[in-house]
Design a protein around this motif. Structure first.
Motif, mmCIF file in Angstrom:
data_model
loop_
_atom_site.group_PDB
_atom_site.id
_atom_site.type_symbol
_atom_site.label_atom_id
_atom_site.label_comp_id
_atom_site.label_asym_id
_atom_site.label_seq_id
_atom_site.Cartn_x
_atom_site.Cartn_y
_atom_site.Cartn_z
ATOM 1 N N TRP A 1 56.670 12.460 15.925
ATOM 2 C CA TRP A 1 56.954 11.177 15.444
ATOM 3 C C TRP A 1 58.221 11.413 14.069
ATOM 4 O O TRP A 1 58.259 12.169 13.587
ATOM 5 C CB TRP A 1 56.026 10.394 14.858
ATOM 6 C CG TRP A 1 54.841 10.003 15.630
ATOM 7 C CD1 TRP A 1 54.570 8.640 16.031
ATOM 8 C CD2 TRP A 1 53.739 10.538 16.201
ATOM 9 N NE1 TRP A 1 53.710 8.411 16.791
ATOM 10 C CE2 TRP A 1 53.004 9.542 16.883
ATOM 11 C CE3 TRP A 1 53.418 11.862 16.293
ATOM 12 C CZ2 TRP A 1 51.850 10.078 17.734
ATOM 13 C CZ3 TRP A 1 52.228 12.300 17.120
ATOM 14 C CH2 TRP A 1 51.454 11.161 17.708
ATOM 15 N N GLU B 1 59.101 6.217 14.823
ATOM 16 C CA GLU B 1 59.412 6.384 16.158
ATOM 17 C C GLU B 1 58.506 7.555 17.166
ATOM 18 O O GLU B 1 58.408 8.449 16.293
ATOM 19 C CB GLU B 1 61.054 6.721 16.419
ATOM 20 C CG GLU B 1 61.899 5.578 15.962
ATOM 21 C CD GLU B 1 62.119 4.499 16.823
ATOM 22 O OE1 GLU B 1 61.632 4.679 18.120
ATOM 23 O OE2 GLU B 1 62.264 3.439 16.232
ATOM 24 N N PRO B 2 58.232 7.355 18.369
ATOM 25 C CA PRO B 2 58.439 6.436 18.990
ATOM 26 C C PRO B 2 57.260 5.373 18.847
ATOM 27 O O PRO B 2 57.763 4.024 19.545
ATOM 28 C CB PRO B 2 58.565 6.812 20.584
ATOM 29 C CG PRO B 2 57.383 8.007 20.301
ATOM 30 C CD PRO B 2 57.720 8.288 18.953
ATOM 31 N N SER C 1 61.388 12.950 18.973
ATOM 32 C CA SER C 1 60.449 11.862 19.128
ATOM 33 C C SER C 1 60.700 11.086 20.726
ATOM 34 O O SER C 1 60.132 10.229 21.048
ATOM 35 C CB SER C 1 60.825 10.577 18.098
ATOM 36 O OG SER C 1 61.988 10.172 18.223
#
Ligand code: TIU
Length: 223
Positions: A208, A7-8, A200
């Protein structure tokens, strides 16, 4: 290149220029009788991170990749301990006081050292730091730049204190940071979730987030 589902969005790195930073897996935070417990915390909440962290550390070791361990703590004379840090809160014991594992958060005491399950091996950097962030008052940035490191995988405790502070410091210095959610832990489950979410959010405003399985799968595929 290794592409990690995260993510993202995907985290892409070259493992040779990626370091694993293991933050403060110390007995003082993770075992009864230490600094964490003196602040009123249930240290058992952090121990779920140990097994996944072990797998990730092993994966880095097997591939000859860089592994760094940090420890929060102070000089035995407490000359690097600000009164603001020493006196805050209402702990049962303060930094430097004698507890069951020796003097709390003091270099050289048993409690200050890393838990046996995740103990460093020869050749790995062990970095002592007086603050929550791993860059403040340390030579971490120099060590990383000297090895050409551009990407960091962050694991350790606690999510919203030393892991988050280190990630923010690293992000401001231009490092791309990936936090492994199951290899971090907090005394407060809701803070763990919130810290990871805010990290994130906004298109990866700080970096991340993924988990150990996703990283290990990507490392296997990348070879
Ligand atoms: N209290 C707490 O959650 N953490 C710390 O004091 N240090 C680290 O996170 N290592």
């Amino acid at each position: 290149m290794t592409t990690v589902s995260a993510e993202p969005f995907e985290f892409v790195c070259d493992p040779k220029t990626t370091a694993l930073v293991c933050i403060d897996f110390q007995r003082d935070f993770m075992e009864p009788g230490g600094f964490g417990e003196s602040l009123g915390n249930d240290v058992a909440t952090l121990r779920v991170a140990i097994e996944p962290a072990k797998r990730v550390i092993e994966a880095f070791r097997e591939r000859g990749l860089m592994v760094i361990h940090t420890r929060e703590g102070h000089r035995p004379d407490l000359g690097d301990l600000f009164p603001a840090k020493r006196d805050r809160g209402n702990p049962s014991l303060r930094i430097g006081d004698a507890g069951p594992m020796g003097r709390l958060l003091t270099r050289g005491s048993a409690g200050h050292d890393i838990i046996p399950e995740l103990y460093p091996i020869e050749g790995e950097v062990v970095l002592d730091k007086p603050g929550k962030g791993s860059f403040y008052a340390t030579d971490l940035e120099t060590i990383l730049r000297a090895r050409g490191i551009t990407h960091l995988v962050l694991i350790g405790v606690t999510t919203e204190v030393c892991v988050q502070t280190t990630a923010r410091e690293a992000n401001d210095r231009g490092f791309d940071c990936l936090i492994l959610s199951d290899c971090t832990g907090s005394y407060f489950p809701e803070f763990h979730q919130s810290a990871l979410a805010m990290f994130s959010a906004q298109g990866g405003i700080v970096g991340w987030v993924t988990d150990s399985d996703a990283l290990l799968t990507a490392l296997d595929k990348g070879e």
